[in-house]
Design an enzyme around this catalytic site. Structure first.
Site, PDB file in Angstrom:
ATOM      1  N   SER A 208      -9.070 -12.440   2.787  1.00  0.00           N
ATOM      2  CA  SER A 208      -8.769 -12.347   4.215  1.00  0.00           C
ATOM      3  C   SER A 208      -7.640 -13.304   4.621  1.00  0.00           C
ATOM      4  O   SER A 208      -7.394 -14.322   3.955  1.00  0.00           O
ATOM      5  CB  SER A 208     -10.023 -12.675   5.023  1.00  0.00           C
ATOM      6  OG  SER A 208     -10.404 -14.009   4.758  1.00  0.00           O
ATOM      7  N   THR A 209      -7.013 -12.988   5.722  1.00  0.00           N
ATOM      8  CA  THR A 209      -5.940 -13.836   6.241  1.00  0.00           C
ATOM      9  C   THR A 209      -6.482 -15.215   6.634  1.00  0.00           C
ATOM     10  O   THR A 209      -5.828 -16.239   6.404  1.00  0.00           O
ATOM     11  CB  THR A 209      -5.259 -13.126   7.427  1.00  0.00           C
ATOM     12  OG1 THR A 209      -4.586 -11.969   6.913  1.00  0.00           O
ATOM     13  CG2 THR A 209      -4.252 -14.024   8.131  1.00  0.00           C
ATOM     14  N   GLU A 230      -2.408 -12.500  -1.009  1.00  0.00           N
ATOM     15  CA  GLU A 230      -2.449 -11.080  -0.634  1.00  0.00           C
ATOM     16  C   GLU A 230      -3.577 -11.001   0.387  1.00  0.00           C
ATOM     17  O   GLU A 230      -4.751 -11.136   0.023  1.00  0.00           O
ATOM     18  CB  GLU A 230      -2.779 -10.199  -1.843  1.00  0.00           C
ATOM     19  CG  GLU A 230      -1.751 -10.248  -2.965  1.00  0.00           C
ATOM     20  CD  GLU A 230      -0.515  -9.417  -2.676  1.00  0.00           C
ATOM     21  OE1 GLU A 230      -0.497  -8.716  -1.648  1.00  0.00           O
ATOM     22  OE2 GLU A 230       0.439  -9.498  -3.465  1.00  0.00           O
ATOM     23  N   CYS A 265      -7.665  -3.096   1.795  1.00  0.00           N
ATOM     24  CA  CYS A 265      -6.701  -3.887   2.567  1.00  0.00           C
ATOM     25  C   CYS A 265      -5.665  -2.984   3.220  1.00  0.00           C
ATOM     26  O   CYS A 265      -5.193  -3.257   4.312  1.00  0.00           O
ATOM     27  CB  CYS A 265      -6.033  -4.920   1.675  1.00  0.00           C
ATOM     28  SG  CYS A 265      -5.313  -4.204   0.193  1.00  0.00           S
TER      29      CYS A 265
END
Ligand code: NAD
Length: 460
Positions: A208-209, A230, A265
């Site tokens: 996750s970001t 990523e 994603c």
């Protein structure tokens, strides 16, 4: 406890690594790197061992597929046809590449020689997610190991099984002890210990970001290890009225949100539809989504499996409620279902009349929930598509070549698909713009993450 989302039952108890194990693994990885057993082996030797490794994985492909499905709930036919071949391709392609990459000689004056060489970075930590556990690991392991690094893989606590099996086969393939290490455990424990470790040179991450940002902080607080991420996405799939085939586009739009339960994603979670075809196209997508219904992941005919665990299940259902509360129109799905008693399943869901500012359009839900947003013309499509912190992928459906090129340039995303969804191969880089990450997996570009560039100047 490793719990299967198929039926909520415990599959096995898995070792819970913490800081002590991280320290031990880093020490082993560093020692073997310095000894040079792998790092100084010729590229052709590393290639041969990695190809043997891939052959062993292939020989056990049904076991890997079964473990992946039991562990994280994806349909067994996807595990067999998508995940395992994807992992094999990464190992084989990276292995084949390594004895074909040349260094450079700088264009210098006659009295000196400038050598531009690449060398392995050293100890690499790879932290990966649960949605494609083996494939995400192999996108890191292929180029990292081929380049001569020692690698420590931390699988997600939700899906450690294939990583552990991989380690056993690595040994059998002849990868020297200490070169490839697997540390199952929680992110906030062993993951954090690795990210803060002062003797890890490079940290590669898929997830996750929010965690990607945290890892960059850890690197800054420790040894400034390189961090390559990523991260998340909220990808726009943009359908113009002049799409070459609306039925095909609708089927792709349904697949883009239903495949792998929407736990992708690059899920096409924002469907941008030109206003003039809104009703017609929504009906087509709705019909296409009827072919994607949750079933027992172990049944080869199932195309939508279980949501990875109860937490994610509740999270996705909470977003469905948010969509309803924010006055989006529920077109289909939205309910939990239970094709296997005790498991976590959700019907593929579509909302129309969505505003790009609504939570279901702005947040990465990571489940089978599609938000349909309408637009008029290219400029509005571009504005909506780019109105997101993410930039992983985008789809464009039009038969107007000039429009396709203009849109492809204007959309801020690492992968753009024209009149298709989800194209990709080891031959092309994969990764994100903006807060979808940095650097690229796959292709020769991936080797940049695992090598340092050195300039050596020799006076002649
Ligand atoms: P996540 O960020 O919660 O976890 C990813 C990994 O990070 C796990 O191994 C986890 O244990 C570890 N982690 C968690 N907290 C940590 C910490 N404080 N320190 C170190 N490690 C920590 O993500 P997830 O839920 O496993 O996966 C879903 C996410 O992955 C989605 O956002 C999805 O978009 C993203 N993803 C991106 C790509 C891509 O290529 N861009 C591919 C697949 C998945």
């Amino acid at each position: 406890a490793c719990v299967s989302p198929i039926d909520g039952k415990t599959l096995a108890n898995i070792a819970l690594c913490k800081t002590a194990e991280a320290n031990k693994a880093v020490k082993c990885a560093r020692e073997v790197f310095d000894q040079g057993l792998w790092s100084k082996a010729s590229p052709v030797k590393r290639k041969a061992i990695l190809l043997k490794f891939a052959d062993l994985i292939e020989q056990h492909s049904e076991d890997f597929a079964l473990l992946e499905t039991l562990d994280m709930g994806k349909p067994i036919s996807d595990a067999i046809n998508v995940d395992i071949p994807g992992a094999l391709r990464s190992f084989r392609w990276s292995a084949e590449a390594i004895d074909k990459i040349y260094d450079e000689v700088a264009p210098t004056s006659d009295n000196e020689l400038g050598l531009v060489t690449r060398e392995a970075v050293g100890v690499v930590a790879a932290i990966v997610p649960w949605n494609f556990p083996l494939v995400m690991a192999s996108w890191k392991l292929g180029p990292a190991l081929a380049s001569g690094n020692s690698v420590i893989l931390k699988p997600s606590e939700k899906s450690p099984l294939t990583a552990i099996k991989l380690a056993a086969l690595a040994q059998e393939a002849g990868i020297p002890d200490g070169v490839f290490n697997v540390l199952p455990g929680y992110g906030h424990e062993v993951g954090k210990a690795l990210a803060l470790h002062n003797d890890i040179d490079t940290l590669v991450f898929t997830g996750s970001t929010a965690i990607a940002k945290q890892l960059m902080i850890y690197a800054g607080e420790s040894n400034m290890k390189r961090v390559w991420t990523e991260a998340g996405g909220k990808s726009p799939n943009i359908v113009f009225a002049d799409a070459p085939n609306l039925d095909e586009a609708a089927q792709a739009a349904a697949g883009a949100i239903c495949f792998n339960q929407g736990e992708v994603c690059t899920a096409g979670s924002r469907l941008l539809v030109e206003a003039s075809i809104k009703d017609e196209f929504i009906n087509k997508v709705k019909a296409a989504m009827q072919h994607w219904q949750p079933g027992n992941p172990l049944d080869p005919n199932t195309n939508v499996g279980a949501i990875v665990d109860s937490t994610q299940h509740e999270r996705v259902l909470a977003y469905v409620e948010k969509g309803k509360n924010q006055q989006a129109t529920l077109c289909c799905g939205g309910n939990k279902t239970q094709p296997v008693a005790g498991g976590f399943y959700i019907e593929p869901t579509m909302f129309s009349n969505v505003d790009n500012k609504m939570a279901i359009a702005s947040d990465e839900i990571f489940g089978p929930v599609l938000s349909v947003i309408t637009f008029n013309g290219m400029d509005e499509a571009i504005a909506i598509a780019n109105d997101t912190p993410y930039g992983l992928a985008a789809g464009i459906w039009t038969k107007d070549l000039s429009k396709a090129h203009k849109m492809a340039k204007a959309v801020r995303a690492g992968s753009v698909w024209v009149n298709q969804w989800d194209g990709g191969d080891m031959t092309a880089p994969f990764g994100g713009f903006k807060q979808s990450g940095n650097g690229r997996d796959k292709s020769l570009h991936a080797f940049n993450k695992y090598t340092e560039v050195k300039a050596t100047w020799i006076k002649l």
